[in-house]
Design an enzyme around this catalytic site. Structure first.
Site, short mmCIF file in Angstrom:
data_model
loop_
_atom_site.label_atom_id
_atom_site.label_comp_id
_atom_site.label_asym_id
_atom_site.label_seq_id
_atom_site.Cartn_x
_atom_site.Cartn_y
_atom_site.Cartn_z
N ASP A 58 36.91 17.88 74.57
CA ASP A 58 37.67 19.12 74.38
C ASP A 58 37.73 19.45 72.89
OD1 ASP A 58 39.32 21.29 74.45
OD2 ASP A 58 41.03 20.26 75.37
N LYS A 60 36.90 22.57 71.92
CA LYS A 60 37.04 24.03 71.88
C LYS A 60 36.13 24.63 70.83
CE LYS A 60 41.75 23.87 73.64
NZ LYS A 60 41.97 22.42 73.43
N ASP A 63 31.98 28.46 67.03
CA ASP A 63 31.23 28.71 65.79
C ASP A 63 29.99 29.55 66.11
OD1 ASP A 63 30.24 28.36 63.08
OD2 ASP A 63 31.48 26.54 63.00
O1 NUP Z 1 44.72 26.39 77.40
C1 NUP Z 1 44.66 25.19 77.17
N1 NUP Z 1 45.80 24.45 77.22
C2 NUP Z 1 45.82 23.10 77.00
O2 NUP Z 1 46.89 22.48 77.07
C3 NUP Z 1 43.44 24.52 76.90
C4 NUP Z 1 43.44 23.15 76.68
N2 NUP Z 1 42.28 22.53 76.46
N3 NUP Z 1 44.63 22.44 76.72
C5 NUP Z 1 44.60 20.98 76.49
O3 NUP Z 1 45.04 20.34 77.68
C6 NUP Z 1 45.51 20.49 75.38
O4 NUP Z 1 44.84 20.47 74.14
C7 NUP Z 1 45.83 19.08 75.85
O5 NUP Z 1 44.77 18.20 75.53
C8 NUP Z 1 45.87 19.22 77.37
C9 NUP Z 1 47.25 19.43 77.95
O6 NUP Z 1 48.05 18.34 77.62
P1 NUP Z 1 49.59 18.21 78.15
O7 NUP Z 1 50.28 19.49 77.83
O8 NUP Z 1 49.50 17.93 79.62
O9 NUP Z 1 50.10 17.04 77.37
#
Ligand code: NUP
Length: 211
Positions: A58, A60, A63
């Protein structure tokens, strides 16, 4: 009903391996990103691969196409099965990640609408829907959509059809697993598992929502 994906945002190799070891029997994938990789190095992918479940990067990625491709190639060379990229840089940037994924036999997921409140300021509504359509058009394997807004997941599902939806926001961000599970393909859970006193027990409880 969805796979269970652990968001392993802990800050040391030993903590990552402790939590992964406890939760692994109940998981379908482990997602790691900047917190763990910056703390423990990309090499953490090696021991985590040892649990025998797919690893999702992840980062994200957001670029220009050439840089996206270079990042994605490093991710897949490190042993990840999937990469998450942002969609807002445009279809050529996303296509670079999709091509690197296809070349490696992996997958690419595109962030559409994020799960936190601030996501509503710029990248929700029509923009998120355009991102979802673009993800389909460039051949991405799926999208990331918010467990905190099930009605938005339904709207995005209507756009992407049978492509996969991986959904963060359950637990610590307030998303209800019982509501979101029937709508998605992968439920991403972080803090509600890795900060639990008993991560195995917490993971088992979320695994109840799997297919
Ligand atoms: O929209 C998003 N929301 C999100 O929380 C996209 C993500 N990739 N995440 C990721 O999901 C965030 O960076 C974290 O790694 C995980 C959620 O973690 P938690 O809120 O369950 O601890």
């Amino acid at each position: 009903m969805p796979d269970l994906i652990l968001a392993l945002d802990v800050l040391s190799r030993s903590e990552a391996l402790r939590v992964a070891d406890a939760a692994a029997p109940h998981l379908d994938a482990i997602k790691i990103g900047y917190p763990l990789v910056l703390a423990a190095g990309l090499d953490i992918a090696g021991p985590l691969s040892g649990f025998g479940i797919p690893l999702i990067a992840d980062f994200k990625v957001a670029d220009i196409p050439n840089t996206n491709r270079l990042i994605a190639e490093q991710v897949f060379a490190a042993g990840f099965s999937a990469i998450i990229c942002q969609g807002f840089c445009g279809s050529d940037s996303v296509a670079a990640c999709v091509e690197a994924a296809d070349d490696a036999g992996g997958e690419c997921y595109v962030v559409t609408e994020m799960s936190h409140p601030g996501a509503l300021e710029f990248l929700s509504g029509k923009n998120a829907e355009l991102l979802a359509q673009m993800a389909v058009d460039v051949g991405a394997h799926g999208i990331i959509a918010p467990a905190t807004r099930p009605e938005r997941v339904q709207t995005l599902r209507a756009i992407i059809g049978e492509k996969k939806i991986l959904s963060p926001g359950v637990g610590a961000q307030g998303g209800d697993p019982a509501v979101i599970a029937p709508l998605i393909d992968g439920m991403i859970v972080g803090r509600a598992i890795y900060t639990a006193e008993n991560p195995a027990k917490a993971a088992r409880a979320y695994a109840e929502f799997r297919r």
